[in-house]
Design a protein around this motif. Structure first.
Motif, PDB file in Angstrom:
ATOM      1  N   SER A 220     -22.336 -19.909 -57.980  1.00  0.00           N
ATOM      2  CA  SER A 220     -21.938 -20.457 -56.677  1.00  0.00           C
ATOM      3  C   SER A 220     -20.423 -20.389 -56.569  1.00  0.00           C
ATOM      4  O   SER A 220     -19.713 -20.985 -57.385  1.00  0.00           O
ATOM      5  N   PRO A 221     -19.865 -19.683 -55.594  1.00  0.00           N
ATOM      6  CA  PRO A 221     -18.404 -19.548 -55.503  1.00  0.00           C
ATOM      7  C   PRO A 221     -17.706 -20.865 -55.204  1.00  0.00           C
ATOM      8  O   PRO A 221     -16.525 -21.022 -55.499  1.00  0.00           O
ATOM      9  N   LYS A 222     -18.431 -21.816 -54.612  1.00  0.00           N
ATOM     10  CA  LYS A 222     -17.776 -23.088 -54.261  1.00  0.00           C
ATOM     11  C   LYS A 222     -17.700 -24.054 -55.439  1.00  0.00           C
ATOM     12  O   LYS A 222     -16.879 -24.958 -55.443  1.00  0.00           O
ATOM     13  N   LYS A 223     -18.565 -23.873 -56.442  1.00  0.00           N
ATOM     14  CA  LYS A 223     -18.573 -24.765 -57.604  1.00  0.00           C
ATOM     15  C   LYS A 223     -18.388 -23.934 -58.883  1.00  0.00           C
ATOM     16  O   LYS A 223     -19.373 -23.462 -59.472  1.00  0.00           O
ATOM     17  N   PRO A 224     -17.162 -23.733 -59.264  1.00  0.00           N
ATOM     18  CA  PRO A 224     -16.926 -22.958 -60.491  1.00  0.00           C
ATOM     19  C   PRO A 224     -17.521 -23.686 -61.704  1.00  0.00           C
ATOM     20  O   PRO A 224     -17.306 -24.878 -61.897  1.00  0.00           O
ATOM     21  N   ARG A 225     -18.292 -22.954 -62.480  1.00  0.00           N
ATOM     22  CA  ARG A 225     -18.915 -23.532 -63.663  1.00  0.00           C
ATOM     23  C   ARG A 225     -18.282 -23.043 -64.960  1.00  0.00           C
ATOM     24  O   ARG A 225     -18.670 -23.486 -66.035  1.00  0.00           O
ATOM     25  N   TYR A 226     -17.342 -22.141 -64.852  1.00  0.00           N
ATOM     26  CA  TYR A 226     -16.756 -21.558 -66.050  1.00  0.00           C
ATOM     27  C   TYR A 226     -15.252 -21.815 -66.070  1.00  0.00           C
ATOM     28  O   TYR A 226     -14.668 -22.298 -65.098  1.00  0.00           O
ATOM     29  N   GLY A 227     -14.610 -21.473 -67.182  1.00  0.00           N
ATOM     30  CA  GLY A 227     -13.168 -21.652 -67.309  1.00  0.00           C
ATOM     31  C   GLY A 227     -12.393 -20.654 -66.474  1.00  0.00           C
ATOM     32  O   GLY A 227     -12.967 -19.728 -65.871  1.00  0.00           O
ATOM     33  N   ASP A 228     -11.091 -20.833 -66.454  1.00  0.00           N
ATOM     34  CA  ASP A 228     -10.245 -19.968 -65.623  1.00  0.00           C
ATOM     35  C   ASP A 228     -10.334 -18.508 -66.056  1.00  0.00           C
ATOM     36  O   ASP A 228     -10.391 -17.598 -65.211  1.00  0.00           O
ATOM     37  N   VAL A 229     -10.350 -18.280 -67.353  1.00  0.00           N
ATOM     38  CA  VAL A 229     -10.385 -16.898 -67.841  1.00  0.00           C
ATOM     39  C   VAL A 229     -11.685 -16.226 -67.434  1.00  0.00           C
ATOM     40  O   VAL A 229     -11.700 -15.091 -66.927  1.00  0.00           O
ATOM     41  N   TYR A 230     -12.803 -16.931 -67.611  1.00  0.00           N
ATOM     42  CA  TYR A 230     -14.091 -16.349 -67.273  1.00  0.00           C
ATOM     43  C   TYR A 230     -14.236 -16.174 -65.759  1.00  0.00           C
ATOM     44  O   TYR A 230     -14.830 -15.188 -65.286  1.00  0.00           O
ATOM     45  N   GLU A 231     -13.699 -17.112 -64.991  1.00  0.00           N
ATOM     46  CA  GLU A 231     -13.751 -16.982 -63.535  1.00  0.00           C
ATOM     47  C   GLU A 231     -12.955 -15.763 -63.079  1.00  0.00           C
ATOM     48  O   GLU A 231     -13.347 -15.054 -62.151  1.00  0.00           O
ATOM     49  N   GLU A 232     -11.834 -15.523 -63.761  1.00  0.00           N
ATOM     50  CA  GLU A 232     -11.025 -14.353 -63.407  1.00  0.00           C
ATOM     51  C   GLU A 232     -11.787 -13.063 -63.700  1.00  0.00           C
ATOM     52  O   GLU A 232     -11.736 -12.099 -62.914  1.00  0.00           O
ATOM     53  N   ILE A 233     -12.523 -13.051 -64.818  1.00  0.00           N
ATOM     54  CA  ILE A 233     -13.321 -11.867 -65.136  1.00  0.00           C
ATOM     55  C   ILE A 233     -14.428 -11.669 -64.111  1.00  0.00           C
ATOM     56  O   ILE A 233     -14.666 -10.553 -63.619  1.00  0.00           O
ATOM     57  N   LEU A 234     -15.104 -12.756 -63.765  1.00  0.00           N
ATOM     58  CA  LEU A 234     -16.187 -12.653 -62.786  1.00  0.00           C
ATOM     59  C   LEU A 234     -15.676 -12.221 -61.420  1.00  0.00           C
ATOM     60  O   LEU A 234     -16.334 -11.432 -60.720  1.00  0.00           O
ATOM     61  N   ASN A 235     -14.508 -12.729 -61.041  1.00  0.00           N
ATOM     62  CA  ASN A 235     -13.914 -12.302 -59.769  1.00  0.00           C
ATOM     63  C   ASN A 235     -13.578 -10.816 -59.805  1.00  0.00           C
ATOM     64  O   ASN A 235     -13.716 -10.104 -58.801  1.00  0.00           O
ATOM     65  N   GLY A 236     -13.111 -10.352 -60.987  1.00  0.00           N
ATOM     66  CA  GLY A 236     -12.827  -8.921 -61.108  1.00  0.00           C
ATOM     67  C   GLY A 236     -14.068  -8.075 -60.991  1.00  0.00           C
ATOM     68  O   GLY A 236     -14.058  -6.995 -60.373  1.00  0.00           O
ATOM     69  N   VAL A 237     -15.181  -8.549 -61.564  1.00  0.00           N
ATOM     70  CA  VAL A 237     -16.443  -7.820 -61.428  1.00  0.00           C
ATOM     71  C   VAL A 237     -16.911  -7.831 -59.977  1.00  0.00           C
ATOM     72  O   VAL A 237     -17.407  -6.821 -59.448  1.00  0.00           O
ATOM     73  N   SER A 238     -16.755  -8.976 -59.325  1.00  0.00           N
ATOM     74  CA  SER A 238     -17.195  -9.091 -57.934  1.00  0.00           C
ATOM     75  C   SER A 238     -16.396  -8.182 -57.010  1.00  0.00           C
ATOM     76  O   SER A 238     -16.942  -7.590 -56.073  1.00  0.00           O
ATOM     77  N   SER A 239     -15.078  -8.051 -57.285  1.00  0.00           N
ATOM     78  CA  SER A 239     -14.231  -7.213 -56.427  1.00  0.00           C
ATOM     79  C   SER A 239     -14.171  -5.761 -56.894  1.00  0.00           C
ATOM     80  O   SER A 239     -13.372  -4.992 -56.343  1.00  0.00           O
TER      81      SER A 239
END
Length: 305
Positions: A220-239
């Motif tokens: 869920s993009p509105k409720k981050p469940r992971y740390g900053d590093v992992y969120e950055e990786i997931l955002n990179g995969v998404s984009s």
């Protein structure tokens, strides 16, 4: 010796008691061992060159022992041990020399043969006595070679001093070979490990990328469940900034970096970094002395342009 004894007395004037006493004193006297300066060994350099020239071995080690004494006569034992080579039979091949002259006959009873066959634990030096092609070269140089038999073709095994010196010389060569064998095995294991890791990079990167895409779809993009590093990786995969190709390149770089670090660690443990270094320049004949440095675990290459 008695009061009438003087150093200038004639031998025929000595009494029986005085002669016996002189004999006893000679037996009690301690003389220094001869230095061995009168001997002419072949030397490690010539021994190594001869082995390389005749056998073309994969590995060779040589050793020249210090002078020893047997019955008042100095002797020096030189030894060389080789592995592999051209026209060399499997097992132990003995080459014997006495005062730099080859001994060709009656090899079985010789001290070199019996020492190499029975007194050396080849397995402890990572050498297979039956399967490897082993060349054992021993040269004994002395003012008196204790030959056995009328043909003077072998040196007996009953002389403790010579047998001990021969065994020590062969063992010193085996110690040198063991270090070379261990280094070769470790290098081969590193290459095999790197090859195996590189082989699985495409499958691993594909599996990791599929897992990351599934996580991106379920999160869920509105409720981050992971740390900053992992969120950055997931955002990179998404984009689409991080793709399967990106993961494959990163894994390949990581494998290369790990290989370099292991090579550096091994070089430090082996003392390679303590060897002498020499600066070598390859410089252009014209132009300004601009240059680039290329660093590797072993050397630094400076290219001028």
């Amino acid at each position: 010796m008695g009061p009438d004894f003087t150093p200038k007395m004639a031998v025929k004037s000595l009494s029986s008691q005085q002669i016996v006493r002189i004999h006893q004193l000679f037996r009690q006297a301690k003389f220094d061992d001869p230095s061995g300066d009168c001997l002419s060994p072949a030397g490690e350099y010539n021994l190594r060159l001869g082995i390389i020239k005749e056998l073309h071995p994969d590995m060779v080690a040589t050793y020249e022992g210090s002078p020893h004494v047997f019955e008042g006569h100095p002797f020096i034992v030189e030894a060389g041990v080789s592995l592999g080579g051209k026209d060399v039979k499997q097992g132990i091949n003995i080459f014997r020399f006495a005062n730099r002259i080859p001994l060709l006959f009656e090899q079985g009873a010789d001290v070199v043969t019996r020492t190499a066959m029975k007194r050396i634990n080849w397995n402890s030096y990572k050498i297979n006595q039956t399967q490897d092609k082993i060349g054992v070269f021993v040269s004994i140089v002395s003012t008196k070679i204790p030959f056995k038999g009328t043909g003077k073709e072998y040196i007996g095994d009953d002389i403790t001093e010579i047998a001990t010196a021969v065994k020590a010389a062969i063992q010193q060569c085996c110690v040198q070979l063991k270090s070379k064998i261990v280094r070769k095995q470790q290098a081969r294991e590193r290459q095999e490990r790197k090859r195996n890791l590189t082989k699985y990079i495409p499958d691993a990167s594909r599996a990791i990328y599929e897992v990351l895409k599934d996580i991106v779809q379920l999160r869920s993009p509105k409720k981050p469940r992971y740390g900053d590093v992992y969120e950055e990786i997931l955002n990179g995969v998404s984009s689409r900034e991080i793709t399967e190709t990106t993961l494959r390149e990163k894994l390949a770089q990581h494998v290369e970096q790990v290989d370099i670090e292991m090579a550096l660690e091994y070089a430090t443990q082996s003392g390679i970094t303590q060897e002498a270094r020499e600066t070598t320049y390859i410089r252009s004949l014209e132009g300004t002395p601009n240059f680039y440095d290329f660093h590797s675990p072993v050397c630094v290459i400076r290219l001028f342009h």
